[in-house]
Design a protein around this motif. Structure first.
Motif, PDB file in Angstrom:
ATOM      1  N   ALA A  34      25.931  57.027 -24.706  1.00  0.00           N
ATOM      2  CA  ALA A  34      26.677  56.219 -25.416  1.00  0.00           C
ATOM      3  C   ALA A  34      26.531  54.813 -25.443  1.00  0.00           C
ATOM      4  N   ALA A  35      26.158  54.156 -26.518  1.00  0.00           N
ATOM      5  CA  ALA A  35      25.847  52.809 -26.359  1.00  0.00           C
ATOM      6  C   ALA A  35      26.811  51.912 -25.715  1.00  0.00           C
ATOM      7  N   PRO A  37      30.004  49.800 -25.649  1.00  0.00           N
ATOM      8  CA  PRO A  37      30.781  49.313 -26.630  1.00  0.00           C
ATOM      9  C   PRO A  37      30.854  47.809 -26.862  1.00  0.00           C
ATOM     10  N   PRO A  39      28.590  45.060 -27.819  1.00  0.00           N
ATOM     11  CA  PRO A  39      26.941  44.883 -28.014  1.00  0.00           C
ATOM     12  C   PRO A  39      26.651  43.502 -27.220  1.00  0.00           C
ATOM     13  N   ALA A  40      27.336  42.995 -26.748  1.00  0.00           N
ATOM     14  CA  ALA A  40      26.847  41.493 -26.296  1.00  0.00           C
ATOM     15  C   ALA A  40      26.071  42.013 -25.023  1.00  0.00           C
ATOM     16  N   PRO A  45      20.520  48.210 -28.889  1.00  0.00           N
ATOM     17  CA  PRO A  45      20.879  49.614 -29.410  1.00  0.00           C
ATOM     18  C   PRO A  45      19.521  50.591 -29.440  1.00  0.00           C
ATOM     19  N   LYS A  46      18.454  49.737 -29.922  1.00  0.00           N
ATOM     20  CA  LYS A  46      17.214  50.614 -30.106  1.00  0.00           C
ATOM     21  C   LYS A  46      16.723  51.492 -29.057  1.00  0.00           C
TER      22      LYS A  46
END
Lengths: 217, 380
Positions: A34-35, A37, A39-40, A45-46
């Motif tokens: 799970a990426a 939460p 995004p910093a 994500p890639k």
């Protein structure tokens, strides 16, 4: 770019753009952790994108035991099950999936065109099972002018979906009760979702005759 | 309405007519077909013996356009399919591309998306209720429905500047941060709305004419509904308790409590009741969601140029009309190799023939209304 259709797995040229993050390397199908939460925080994500990998679960084993050679390949892409089957066995496998494996709903039926491939069309049946809350994608290759068994007698939902496929790709479904165009006029020439049908192209003669206008293209 | 025997080569017109049978053509400009749907009816007196829907008048080739646009460029096009529920369309597309990229939207984004999508569901159902009632002859509800729908559209307008084709979301997050007072406005709307739904129900639910025109009309049983791939409120009114928000949760639906309303008989009246209850549940979700919107960024890091790795994905959401799915194939370039939209209206409309056979001509209007189709999505 899409005018130059390539094979199913195109040469994966590493992205030149640095913003793209890690190069797309054929990683084993690591289940997408799970990426994060927020995004910093890294990793970008890639990096967690799973590449398609082989699938071997009980369902696939049962299918292989039952249909043998007709089950060509099973893959897992983005955690979704895809089974590549022989087109001529499509109806048997579909019926088995509905009756034995409880995939009682045909969610969608569509096609993808890969014109450089020997058998250019992918026929895609997207199945859903209420009992298991699970999806399964059946895929079969078909050549141009090769009839594909119709699924209408298994799922009546396939009726309009196959007509749309015929309309857009020119795929003939054998055993369909009323195979004719659905979105375009009956007299239309060509099948627009084929890759060799240019986006600016249209049936100019039809437009002139029926709408009384000159095409602006 | 004119005789259509001169037209075309469809099965309805080419079949042999019985002594008392006629072919009646309805649409494509008929006001109660909700756009440009044409229906050919084979009638025996007042009874529908056979029917055929003729669609495609709004075909724009959306799937072909997608192959010639970048992933981000295509996002506004999806709003123009089901143009009365543009927010839901956008949510499905953005989430599908995010899945393809392996990206995940931040928590704040997911909650705001949920709120906007549920408001959109209410707006879509209100439009359906107003026009459906109008078709059957109840003139009043449409004014009430548009009054509340206007409140929702105002929230959309304040949020993103557009009322209908909103393009509210971006791939990876939100187009905009919410405006000052967003929470209060959503809350105020939801608090007032409970009583408004009761108001609609006093107009219709026990109204003798309404009940007479809808009860037992256009019955679709569960087995037929599943075989025909019908989803959404139409399926739930046939007694199947299935909602993608619960079955395969997306956005932030797993955090909230709500019920899936179902009804047993699958007639027009049941579909009406299911949608009324769905509006209440949507309101409930909105109220829970605005109470606690997480802080944080509104965009995931997805890069300026979207280049999903080769592969394919299918992602679907519970749109107001049913399961809206996107099947996207990537060849590793900046443009999708193939985008397939699984349109709920198109597939639900296929059940029309099943529902209409044996009913009266006057009920055909009720049946078209009750499926809740938008021709922009049927034809794409």
């Amino acid at each position: 770019m899409a005018n130059d259709p390539s094979e199913k797995v195109p040469p994966s040229n590493p992205p030149k753009d640095k913003a793209e993050g890690a190069p797309v390397s054929p990683k084993p199908a690591a289940p997408a952790a799970a990426a994060p939460p927020k995004p910093a925080t890294p990793p970008p994500p890639k990096a967690v994108t799973p590449a398609p990998g082989p699938l071997d679960n009980e369902l696939v084993q049962r299918l292989k035991a039952r249909f043998g050679e007709a089950i060509h390949e099973a893959t897992l892409d983005r955690k979704q099950a895809i089974v590549l089957i022989a087109a001529d066995k499509l109806r048997d496998i579909a019926r088995y999936c509905r009756d034995e494996e409880k995939f009682d709903m045909l969610t969608d039926l569509t096609a993808v065109d890969w014109p450089k491939r020997e058998r250019r069309f992918d026929i895609i049946l997207n199945l859903y099972s209420f009992a298991k809350n699970e999806r399964l994608r059946l895929k079969a290759h078909a050549a141009e002018n090769e009839p594909v068994p119709s699924s209408v007698e298994i799922w009546p939902a396939a009726n309009w979906l196959e007509r749309e496929c015929y309309d857009m790709f020119g795929i003939g479904f054998e055993g369909h009760p009323d195979l004719k165009r659905i979105l375009l006029p009956d007299e239309w020439e060509g099948h627009p979702l084929r890759k060799d049908y240019d986006i600016l192209k249209q049936d100019t003669a039809w437009v002139r005759e029926n709408l009384g206008i000159e095409s602006g293209q | 309405m004119t005789d259509a025997r001169t037209n075309g080569s469809s099965d309805v017109t080419t079949t042999v007519l019985g002594a008392d049978e006629i072919i009646l053509n309805m649409g494509p400009q008929h006001p109660s077909t909700h756009g440009v749907l044409r229906v050919k009816l084979k009638l025996d007196g007042e009874r529908v013996v056979d029917s055929e829907c003729i669609i495609g008048y709004l075909h724009r080739g959306v799937e072909k356009i997608a192959e010639h646009r970048s992933y981000a460029q295509f996002a506004p096009y999806v709003d123009r399919m089901d143009y009365v529920a543009a927010v839901s369309n956008g949510l499905g597309y953005c989430e599908a591309v995010e899945k393809l990229l392996g990206a995940e939207a931040p928590p704040r984004t997911r909650v705001v998306r949920t709120i906007l999508t549920e408001l959109q569901r209410i707006a879509s159902h209100l439009l359906w209720l107003g026009t459906h009632a109008l078709d059957i002859g109840a003139l009043t509800p449409v004014f009430y429905c548009f009054r509340e729908r206007e409140e929702i559209l105002k929230i959309f307008e304040k949020y993103c500047g557009a009322r209908l084709t909103t393009h509210a979301f971006r791939i990876g997050g939100l187009q905009y941060e919410t405006y000052d007072g967003f929470e209060e406005e959503v809350k105020r709307f939801c608090e007032d709305f409970a009583q408004k739904i009761d108001e609609y129900e006093t107009l219709l639910t026990e109204n003798r004419i309404w009940v007479g025109r809808t009860k037992g009309v256009g019955i679709l049983n569960a087995a037929d509904a599943i075989a025909l791939g019908v989803t959404g409120p139409v399926l739930r009114a046939s007694g199947v308790k299935w909602d993608l928000r619960k079955a395969q949760p997306y956005a932030a639906y797993d955090q909230y409590e709500f019920e899936i309303p179902t009804r047993p008989t699958g007639d027009t009246y049941d579909r009406y009741l299911v949608r009324m209850e769905e509006m209440r549940q949507s309101r409930r979700i909105c109220l829970q969601a605005v109470e606690n919107i997480p802080t944080g960024p509104i965009m995931a890091k997805v890069g300026k140029v979207l280049k999903p790795p080769p592969g394919e994905v299918y992602h679907s959401i519970e749109a107001p009309k049913g399961e809206l799915g996107y099947y996207i194939v990537s060849d590793g370039t900046t443009q999708p190799y193939r985008v397939r939209v699984r349109p709920p209206s198109f597939i639900n409309l296929q059940a029309f023939d099943k529902m209409a056979r044996g009913s009266l001509v006057a009920d055909v209007v009720a049946i078209i209304g009750t499926i809740d189709i938008v021709l922009g999505e049927v034809d794409r």
